[in-house]
Design a protein around this motif. Sequence first.
Motif, PDB file in Angstrom:
ATOM      1  N   PRO A 156      37.086 -24.788  36.488  1.00  0.00           N
ATOM      2  CA  PRO A 156      37.159 -24.077  37.666  1.00  0.00           C
ATOM      3  C   PRO A 156      36.380 -22.732  37.610  1.00  0.00           C
ATOM      4  O   PRO A 156      36.579 -21.878  36.852  1.00  0.00           O
ATOM      5  CB  PRO A 156      38.578 -23.858  38.257  1.00  0.00           C
ATOM      6  N   GLY A 157      35.590 -22.267  38.391  1.00  0.00           N
ATOM      7  CA  GLY A 157      34.489 -21.024  38.403  1.00  0.00           C
ATOM      8  C   GLY A 157      33.657 -21.143  37.283  1.00  0.00           C
ATOM      9  O   GLY A 157      32.749 -20.226  37.304  1.00  0.00           O
ATOM     10  N   GLY A 158      33.532 -22.281  36.671  1.00  0.00           N
ATOM     11  CA  GLY A 158      32.324 -22.582  35.793  1.00  0.00           C
ATOM     12  C   GLY A 158      32.600 -21.883  34.380  1.00  0.00           C
ATOM     13  O   GLY A 158      33.467 -21.454  34.065  1.00  0.00           O
ATOM     14  N   ALA A 159      31.133 -21.765  33.783  1.00  0.00           N
ATOM     15  CA  ALA A 159      31.149 -21.185  32.358  1.00  0.00           C
ATOM     16  C   ALA A 159      31.256 -19.748  32.382  1.00  0.00           C
ATOM     17  O   ALA A 159      31.150 -19.270  33.443  1.00  0.00           O
ATOM     18  CB  ALA A 159      30.094 -21.798  31.546  1.00  0.00           C
ATOM     19  N   ALA A 160      31.397 -19.249  31.306  1.00  0.00           N
ATOM     20  CA  ALA A 160      31.233 -17.582  31.127  1.00  0.00           C
ATOM     21  C   ALA A 160      30.169 -17.268  31.854  1.00  0.00           C
ATOM     22  O   ALA A 160      29.047 -17.612  31.984  1.00  0.00           O
ATOM     23  CB  ALA A 160      31.205 -17.227  29.694  1.00  0.00           C
TER      24      ALA A 160
END
Lengths: 589, 196
Positions: A156-160
Amino acid sequence: MEHATAVHPPVAHHVEHAPELGFWWKYVFSTDHKVIGIQYAITGLLFLLFGFTLMAIMRWQLAYPGQPVPVIGAWLGAGNASGGVILPEFYNQLGAMHGTIMVFMGVVPLAVGGFGNFVMPLQIGAPDMAFPRINMASYWAYFVGGVVMLASFFVPGGAANSGWTSYVPLAVTATTGQTWWLLGMVFLITSSLLGSLNFIVTIFQLRAPGLTFMRLPIFVWMQLVTAYLLLLAFPPLEAAAILQLMDRVAGTSFFLPSGLVVSGQVVQISGGGNPLLWQHLFWFLAHPEVYVLILPGMGIVAEVLANNIRKPLWGYKPIVYSVVFLGFMSFVVWAHHMFLTGMGTTMSAFFQTTTMIISIPSVIILTSLFLSLWGASIRFTTPMLFALAFLPMFGIGGLTGLPLGLAPTDIHLHDTYYVIGHFHYVVAPGTLFALFAGIYYWFPKATGRYMNDLLGKIHFWGSFVAINIVFFPMFIQGLAGMNRRLYDGGIQYAHAQETAKLHVPMGYATFALWFFQLFFIVNFFWSIKKGRQAPQNAWDATTLEWSAPSPPPHGNFPEPPVVYRDPYEYSVPGHPADFTPQFQSDKKA
Amino acid sequence: MDIPYTVTARPDTGLFNGKLGIWLFLASEVMLFGALFSSYVLLRVGAETWPRGETILNVWMAFLNTVVLISSSVTMVLAWAALKTNQFQKSRWLLISTFLLATVFLVVKYFEYTEKFSHGLLPSTNTFLAIYFTLTGLHGLHVVGGMIVMAYLFGPGAKMFRIAPERFTNRVEITGLYWHFVDLVWIFLFPVLYLL
């Protein structure tokens, strides 16, 4: 003392050779340094292609902000690109992961894990690395780290999304992807720790009889210094990653100052932390890391150059002393990345002085390589073209670094596209070209076949032109004041209006660059089976790897090699051939 | 295929591969803990207030642990010395003693930790406790790592002594070098966290 090979009882010899290894043990869980080197190289190349593709998506967004990405736009996911239009949050992920993937999972694994593993033991006449199983563990730690990083795109929120530098407090308050980034980094750091100590032990312990330190090929010297940098500079980043992980998971405040406000809310933390501490720990690694990126490339260029100018390299000793000095100095220049943090003029003065000093050994190395060309009768093979292109490209990258190393000019240029242009000239047409030179050069050793010359030359000239169109305009944009990390390419700023137009040709050149890599990919796979057959010493070279069969069997040398002379004895007067290999005794000559 | 110098020393370096390897590993560990100690110094000099360790932590438990860990270093080196004089059984018992002393260390540490937790003292409470838990936790992981290697050496790995006694002795020596380093880190941690 006994001879190296006579130490061991013959009993163990039989045990080692008795069973024929199955596919899994031979190619996947292998302890052979050459197989591990190729595993590293192929994984690294795939990550380079992936990281480059992330960049191509970003380049589209910069050239045509707000327009849907063609072809792959629909597959990026509605949360990342609604209707194919890149969302700012996704752009940040792409940027952070492009940097992380290229540096930690692409260039370093290819340059050190790939070339270092494959070539270095051969060049010193060793049967394998000193610790073959640790070598395998190093690859698999890298592999797991890579998988963790890739998987982070799907949390959730994707990668760094806090940049490859993961500056705090932004990174501490970022989405879950950052935690995965930190865990991935712990694996990658472990991998490089295992690899680097293995390299150092191998170079010290397993050199063939007669191979003194001043007879080592430049490539081995570069790998040795690189291994020291990895060994000693990476642990502070591991410490920093642990502290940031504690901040994110256990609620500590190592990097969070008292009274931190996020989105208008005072964050409930104990506070008292120091955001600058992260930058110090990070750059303590990341500046030596810059040399980790460049030194193996320089080593490859030195090998290819010496082989194709058909005369000894100019200034072997100055190059060696320079690289050792450079290794030491690289630990005391890190805060030149931090002139704008308000750390004080005394600190800035110190770090800009050390930065100017460290440019001296780099210039000595580059100058020696340039002077080596003087009066040479150059063979323009494909690897040589890449190696020759390295010299001016790295020169541009290095010289444009000087204004960044001086605090007064850095204040204007900091965080602009000028910086991007500078370090990409060092790493992309610099290191990556050197790595391509290495692939074309050692491919016959790994497979017994040459790569196709015509495809290689198309690959070179296409890439050379395209890559300069991508990176050179960045200096112009940066000097005009355009900032990096802007997802719309800076069109919202008045001062960036004029130079923002340059994003369009840069975007076209990026896709051209991608296209020309296809020639390499096709060439690579085609040549494995169908390439022109190469003799054992494919380039009439002098170093030890060419005394092994192509491809070398497990254990490398049928007879343990003995070294009789310096590494680059080309065109020695009075000799019948224009090369006298290190493994050739005077009696035979 | 054999790797040269896995057992005997290379004449010009005077080391066998494993010994050089462990020293390089320890150099890297010095940089890891060095970075954390430096962070401690930076955080402490920048703090408005910083508690004295003895007001929060239990000095006597830590002192006991210091004694335990130093004793374990002694049994470790004796285990190696016993192998050098070919006394395998004695060496095995000394290795087991080292392992047990390490267990005592971790049990004491467990009581220290739970006592802190029960008083609501967590890493998130303040920066002193944060660095305390981070440093001692990382050190504890190193203790566990050493124990796993020791368990291998007196357990399944012990049979190597019959086939290749010299190589086995080298393994114990290398483990010992690592163990002394773990001990040394604690000798720094104890005064820095508990006394200063």
